[in-house]
Structure formats: structure tokens, C-alpha cells
Design an enzyme around this catalytic site. Structure first.
Site, PDB file in Angstrom:
ATOM      1  N   LEU A   1      39.149  35.575  38.458  1.00  0.00           N
ATOM      2  CA  LEU A   1      39.268  36.756  39.327  1.00  0.00           C
ATOM      3  C   LEU A   1      38.230  36.675  40.442  1.00  0.00           C
ATOM      4  O   LEU A   1      37.214  37.351  40.423  1.00  0.00           O
ATOM      5  CB  LEU A   1      39.067  38.028  38.509  1.00  0.00           C
ATOM      6  CG  LEU A   1      40.215  38.346  37.531  1.00  0.00           C
ATOM      7  CD1 LEU A   1      40.033  39.720  36.936  1.00  0.00           C
ATOM      8  CD2 LEU A   1      41.583  38.260  38.216  1.00  0.00           C
ATOM      9  N   HIS A   2      38.481  35.806  41.408  1.00  0.00           N
ATOM     10  CA  HIS A   2      37.538  35.695  42.508  1.00  0.00           C
ATOM     11  C   HIS A   2      37.873  36.720  43.587  1.00  0.00           C
ATOM     12  O   HIS A   2      38.690  37.615  43.360  1.00  0.00           O
ATOM     13  CB  HIS A   2      37.465  34.262  43.042  1.00  0.00           C
ATOM     14  CG  HIS A   2      38.759  33.754  43.588  1.00  0.00           C
ATOM     15  ND1 HIS A   2      39.187  34.089  44.840  1.00  0.00           N
ATOM     16  CD2 HIS A   2      39.705  32.976  43.055  1.00  0.00           C
ATOM     17  CE1 HIS A   2      40.350  33.516  45.054  1.00  0.00           C
ATOM     18  NE2 HIS A   2      40.702  32.839  43.992  1.00  0.00           N
ATOM     19  N   LEU A   3      37.260  36.585  44.749  1.00  0.00           N
ATOM     20  CA  LEU A   3      37.279  37.654  45.750  1.00  0.00           C
ATOM     21  C   LEU A   3      38.646  38.295  46.000  1.00  0.00           C
ATOM     22  O   LEU A   3      38.812  39.493  45.852  1.00  0.00           O
ATOM     23  CB  LEU A   3      36.675  37.114  47.049  1.00  0.00           C
ATOM     24  CG  LEU A   3      36.461  38.124  48.170  1.00  0.00           C
ATOM     25  CD1 LEU A   3      35.622  39.285  47.709  1.00  0.00           C
ATOM     26  CD2 LEU A   3      35.785  37.436  49.362  1.00  0.00           C
TER      27      LEU A   3
ATOM     28  N   ALA B   1      40.472  39.811  42.844  1.00  0.00           N
ATOM     29  CA  ALA B   1      39.687  40.948  42.365  1.00  0.00           C
ATOM     30  C   ALA B   1      39.884  42.136  43.303  1.00  0.00           C
ATOM     31  O   ALA B   1      40.015  43.279  42.865  1.00  0.00           O
ATOM     32  CB  ALA B   1      38.206  40.568  42.273  1.00  0.00           C
TER      33      ALA B   1
END
Lengths: 87, 556
Positions: free
Chosen positions: A14-16, A19
Site C-alpha cells: 500500500l504505497h502512496l 493508500a
């Protein structure tokens, strides 16, 4: 309260961007939502908390919802994670 | 004149020009005495709204700014700032302290990507701080001519305001190859070097700079001779890039009409999407390992079927899928391998597949079913004996029979091949050729096993050399045996894209060069500018050479 486990399949976790999308979706839910990864419990309505939880591909997390719309909200969050969050 | 060497160019190219050093205003929180908490909170909220408005316009089709918009409005950030203001801080200090806390969390994370996101948070901080202070954000108004931009780091908010027509290249003191400026530079095709320590102190605006992001060097205030050398180098690089670009979509045919295939090695569906834009004839090696490694269980038949079907549809040419090729040196999150003394000589690749019959069958059935949707081929890794090959083919036949009984579609004539990467396979190559539809030479493992040299051992790294005459003899024998049996022979190891090896391999009669997508144009260029007849002669000459030194001299 209702809860269910789910495995995150996004390649980089769940990166930028994913997310950001998930927190947008969570913000529309009325329930108190908590994502649990191991010892960490975070509120997914905050993208900063979400990213700080360091949820990676293959991690099994628990989604907890509490409130009058908890059943629908739990499904909304699970569907969002399953959809790959735009990836 | 001063020369600095830099590792890992972030984006390739050469630039020569004047430096423009981006001095970011120090956005330190001022220590004024906080007013009424409600006023400070109002000040902060006004700043958030103003920044959000400006991001909203930028966010339209840019996912980075869309994510930044989420960060600015983040409830955890707002809570942190408000709590601090209520505790007596002024708005600037409250923002600064709250951001620092989050930045530290990110900087301490294990993942490189996540660590670099600390820069996104810093970017938000600076935008908000500018608003609070009533200052302009970083501006590039001072740039009047084409410059090499030098900065501590560049955030998306910075580059959005930048006129790229005036930028020759980028050098940043911070950042890695996945940082924003690296990705952007690659997208727009400008050279960039990142993570260059001290560069801000060493260069001033107006200094002449040579940025060599091909070999990884920076020359400050070059003398006339060096400048001339680099102009020439730059011209050569540009010409070559243009030539490469122009041949990449033409067939791989030698000057005298000998045609071969140039294919790509891939490790995911994304890789295929990229590779098909590079003018490839097909996929020479699709590593199926990612399906097993990025997973929580052995991938089911259905999961694999979906992926292979997409792969078949993405590429018009043949897609050669290699069955599971892992061993004790790689861990699977859901399966514990016994510890082995010698994982490269251990339970790996086809050996695992033949032992874990159900896992192998799930993969073969998925491959067969997906073969109804495109030109899929199956390839077995690490075969050492005829028995293994026959057993694998026997299981494949069983799978086909099952699918017929179940009434499921597949291509009954699916082509099946094997990797030749063990000495035993080389010695038995003529017999093996009768059982398969194609060979693919895996030079990385073949070299390691033939020479008994561990690729990963620094002490003997120099001995690992695919130009060793024993390796070249083996390659020749494999190609000859394949052709004798009437089957094509490809190569999917790194050797196939080695500039010095391409002509020799062409001369040996190699039918298919399978290389990383980035190397396709280079290999095609070499083949198209070669004479097959001369390459054959080159290959024949090399047969008579018995030292690496002689081989390299002949290849010069």
C-alpha cells in the site's frame, strides 16, 4: 463490530497512490475502521497512518468496522483492497 | 577542472552546459509567540485550503498530485498540528514538529520505496510552510538559457513549474534511482545523476558542467580539450540512440539476408507490455517465478491460467514460458525448503516440479488451457537427463488427456522445449534434441556449471567468463545438434546481448537472441550491420582458439 482478514496483493504494497485511494474510500464510510497488521492498528482514513503501517504485498491484514453501517462498510473496504486499488 | 565519478546513472545521456543551482529558501519554522490557539488553527486551515486548491488544479491527470492532495488534507496531520497548537505552539512550529514525526517513521522503514516517500511528506510541508509565511514557492524564473539543473532534490511541485525546454539535465545531491526526479528524467529522456554527495557545495550557478550519465561522471569547469572530447562523445551517443531507434522496429536481418529472431526476457505481465513496444519478435523467456514468489500459496491453476492467458494476448509472437525455476537459495513465504549446503547443485527447478507433482500439473494445465489464446510454448529448466525430459513430457501428455476428457480447449500442437544449462545436457544434446521442439541456451548457469565457478563469489568473480573456449565449444555443439535434428536454438542468457558476442553467435548459427527489453535495439543494430558470411568465418576461427585472451583479441 465486524471484522475479516484479507491478503494485500498490490505488488509494492500500500504505497502512496493505492493508500491515497483507499483512504478516500474509507473517509466516505461512517464506521470507525481499523486495519490491523501484526501489532500495528491504524485508521485507514489517514493516508499517513496507512502508509506508516508499511503494508506490503502478501501481508495478511484484518479489517475491523464498528458503527451502524459496519457490514456495508466492511464490504466496501474489502472490495477496494481486492480490486487492487487502481493497479 | 575537476572530475567526479558517480555510480548508477539515473537516466542515460550526456549534457554540457552552464549550471543552475536551485537554492531552496530555508523554510525553518519561525519562533514567534503563538497568538490565540483558535487564530493559529485558522491560519493553518487557511494554508491547507489554499494548498489544496492549487493541488486540485494540478491533480487533474497527475496521480502524484492527487496523492499529495490526500496528504495535505490528511486527518492525522491536521490532528497532530491542532494538538500542538492547543499545547501552545505557533502554527509553523506545530506543522514542522508534526511533519518531522511522520518523516522519521518513513525514513526508518525497511523498504527503499517507502523511505523515499519521506520526500513527498517534506514536499507537503514546504508547500504549507510557504503559505504560512506568505512566501512564493521555489521558482525557476532565474533560468534564462539552457542549463544543467543542480538541486538538493526536486519534488513534483518543483518540476511541475519547470520549463523542460530550458533543461539539459539534472544533478541532485539526494535521491535514488526511484526518486521523483529519476523517474521524470527517464520519461522525458534527459540525463540525470542523483545522490551526488556535496555537489551543492562544489558547484555555483554559471559554472560550466559536463554531465556524463552514460559512464557516470561529472566534470566541473572542463578545459578545452576535455570539452571537445565530450562534445564528440555526446554526438556519438546521440547518433547511436537515433540509429538504434530507427532499426528497433525493422527485422533482425544481416546485410547479406540471414534472418534471426530477437526476443525479450520478461518476469511479469508489465514487462511484456513494455517489451512489445520495442519491436520484438516474441518472448524468448517468460520467468514464471513471480507467480510463486509474490504469493501466499502455490498459485492455483486458475490464477496461473489468467496470467498466461493475458501473456498470450499481450504478445503477437511466440511466448515461451519457463516452468518453475527456483531452489533453496530463494525462499517461498508459504513453503520451507530444507537448508542445503549447495543450493545450486540442490533440489531446484525441474527437480522440484517432478517431485511436487500436483504443483507441476497445476502449472502445465494452466499453460495448456492458456495456449488456446495465443502462441504459448512450454520450456523446462535445468534438465540433466533424458529420463527427466521424458517424465516431464509424460506428465504433460497426462494433462492433455485430462483436458480432453473435461472438454477444455488447448492447443494440441503446443511447442515444448528445454533449457540447455547443465554440462550433462550438453554432452547428451544430440539425443535430447529428438525429444523437443526447440532448445534455449541458458548461458548464466551453463557458464557457472561448466567452469565450476560460483557467480556470486567475489574472490573468483574474474574466472566467471562466458568467453571461455569451453563455454563457446558447448554453445557451438548445442546449436549444431539442434540444427541436425531440425529444431531452432535460442539463447536467453545475458551473453546473447553482449556486444562482443553477438556477431560470433550469429556466425555460429544461433536462431534466436532473447535479451532484456532495453537491449533489443542494440542487438538488432549489430545484426543488421553485420555480414553473416563474415560472422561465420569469425565463428570458425574462434573454434581454433584455446585461451580467453586469444578469443578476445579475435573479437576486437
Amino acid at each position: 463490530m465486524v471484522s475479516q482478514n484479507i491478503v494485500v496483493k498490490n505488488k509494492s504494497g500500500l504505497h502512496l497512490r493505492p493508500a491515497g485511494l483507499l483512504s478516500q474510500i474509507a473517509q466516505k464510510c461512517q464506521s470507525e475502521i481499523t486495519l490491523v497488521k501484526g501489532e500495528k492498528r491504524v485508521n485507514p482514513k489517514s493516508v499517513l497512518y496507512l502508509m506508516a503501517a508499511g503494508i506490503m504485498c502478501g501481508d495478511e491484514i484484518t479489517v475491523e468496522c464498528e458503527g451502524s453501517t459496519e457490514v456495508e462498510d466492511l464490504q466496501t473496504i474489502l472490495d477496494a483492497i481486492n480490486s487492487g486499488l487502481g493497479e | 577542472m575537476k572530475i567526479r565519478n558517480v555510480e548508477r546513472p539515473a537516466s542515460r545521456g550526456i549534457a554540457i552546459g552552464k549550471a543552475y543551482v536551485v537554492e531552496k529558501q530555508e523554510l525553518i519554522a519561525s519562533g514567534y509567540t503563538a497568538g490565540n490557539p483558535q487564530e493559529e488553527i485558522k491560519k493553518y486551515e487557511d494554508a491547507v485550503n489554499a494548498v489544496a486548491d492549487s493541488l486540485e488544479t494540478l491533480a487533474g491527470d497527475n496521480p502524484i498530485f492527487a496523492a499529495h492532495l490526500e496528504l495535505v488534507r490528511d486527518m492525522a496531520l491536521a490532528e497532530g498540528v491542532k494538538t500542538r497548537i492547543l499545547g501552545g505552539s505557533n502554527a509553523e512550529q506545530a506543522l514542522s514538529d508534526t511533519i518531522d514525526e511522520f518523516r522519521m517513521i518513513f525514513e526508518m522503514m525497511d523498504d527503499e520505496y517507502m523511505r523515499e516517500r519521506a520526500a513527498d511528506i517534506q514536499d507537503i510541508r514546504n508547500r504549507l510552510m510557504c503559505r504560512l509565511k506568505g512566501m512564493e514557492e521555489t521558482s525557476f524564473d532565474g533560468i534564462q538559457e539552457e542549463v544543467i539543473l543542480i538541486a538538493r532534490d526536486l519534488a513534483p511541485s518543483d518540476t511541475a513549474k519547470l520549463d523542460l525546454n530550458l533543461v539539459l539535465g539534472f544533478i541532485t545531491q539526494e535521491g535514488g534511482v526511484t526518486s521523483h526526479v529519476s523517474i521524470m528524467a527517464r520519461n522525458v529522456g534527459l540525463p540525470a545523476l542523483v545522490g551526488v554527495e556535496q555537489i551543492m557545495e562544489e558547484v555555483a550557478t554559471g559554472d560550466e558542467v559536463i554531465l556524463d550519465a552514460v559512464e557516470g561522471a561529472i566534470v566541473l569547469n572542463p578545459d578545452g580539450e576535455t570539452r571537445a572530447q565530450y562534445r564528440e562523445k555526446q554526438e556519438k551517443f546521440r547518433k547511436r540512440e537515433q540509429e538504434l531507434e530507427s532499426v528497433s522496429h525493422l527485422p533482425a536481418v544481416s546485410e547479406d539476408g540471414h534472418k534471426v529472431q530477437v526476443c525479450a526476457n520478461v518476469g511479469s505481465l508489465d514487462d511484456i507490455s513494455l517489451a512489445v513496444t520495442k519491436g520484438i519478435d516474441g518472448i524468448g523467456l517468460f520467468r514464471s517465478e513471480f507467480l510463486y514468489m509474490d504469493n501466499t500459496h502455490f498459485p492455483t491453476e486458475e490464477e496461473q491460467y489468467e496470467v498466461y492467458k493475458k501473456a498470450a494476448r499481450l504478445c503477437e509472437g511466440e511466448v515461451i514460458i519457463r516452468t518453475l525455476d527456483i531452489g533453496g537459495d530463494k525462499a517461498l513465504p508459504y513453503y520451507t525448503f530444507d537448508k542445503e549446503e549447495n543450493p545450486f547443485l540442490g533440489w531446484r527447478a525441474i527437480r522440484i516440479s517432478l517431485d511436487l507433482r500436483d504443483v507441476f500439473k497445476a502449472q502445465l494445465r494452466a499453460l495448456l488451457r492458456a495456449s488456446a489464446y495465443g502462441k504459448l510454448c512450454i520450456m523446462y529448466p535445468m534438465i540433466i537427463s533424458l529420463e527427466e525430459l521424458q517424465e516431464a513430457n509424460q506428465i504433460l501428455t497426462e494433462c492433455k488427456e485430462e483436458l480432453i476428457r473435461e472438454g477444455k480447449a488447448f492447443n494440441p500442437d503446443i511447442r515444448v522445449g528445454m533449457m540447455i544449462e547443465t554440462p550433462a545436457a550438453v554432452l547428451n544434446v544430440r539425443r535430447l534434441a529428438k525429444e523437443v521442439d526447440f532448445f534455449s541456451i541458458g548461458t548464466n548457469d551453463l557458464t557457472q556449471y561448466l567452469l565450476a565457478v560460483d557467480r556470486g563469489n567475489q574472490k573468483i568473480a574474474k574466472m566467471y567468463d562466458s568467453f571461455h573456449p569451453a563455454v563457446l565449444t558447448a554453445i557451438r555443439q548445442i546449436i549444431d545438434a539442434g540444427h541436425e535434428a531440425g529444431i531452432p536454438v535460442g539463447m536467453c542468457g545475458e551473453f546473447a546481448s553482449d556486444e562482443k558476442a553477438v556477431q560470433m553467435l550469429l556466425g555460429m548459427g544461433l536462431d534466436e537472441f532473447s535479451v532484456n527489453a532495453g537491449a533489443v535495439a542494440g542487438v538488432k543494430y549489430r545484426i543488421r550491420s553485420s555480414s553473416y558470411r563474415e560472422c561465420t568465418k569469425l565463428a570458425d576461427d574462434i573454434r581454433e582458439l584455446y585461451t580467453i585472451k586469444e578469443v578476445m583479441e579475435r573479437l576486437q
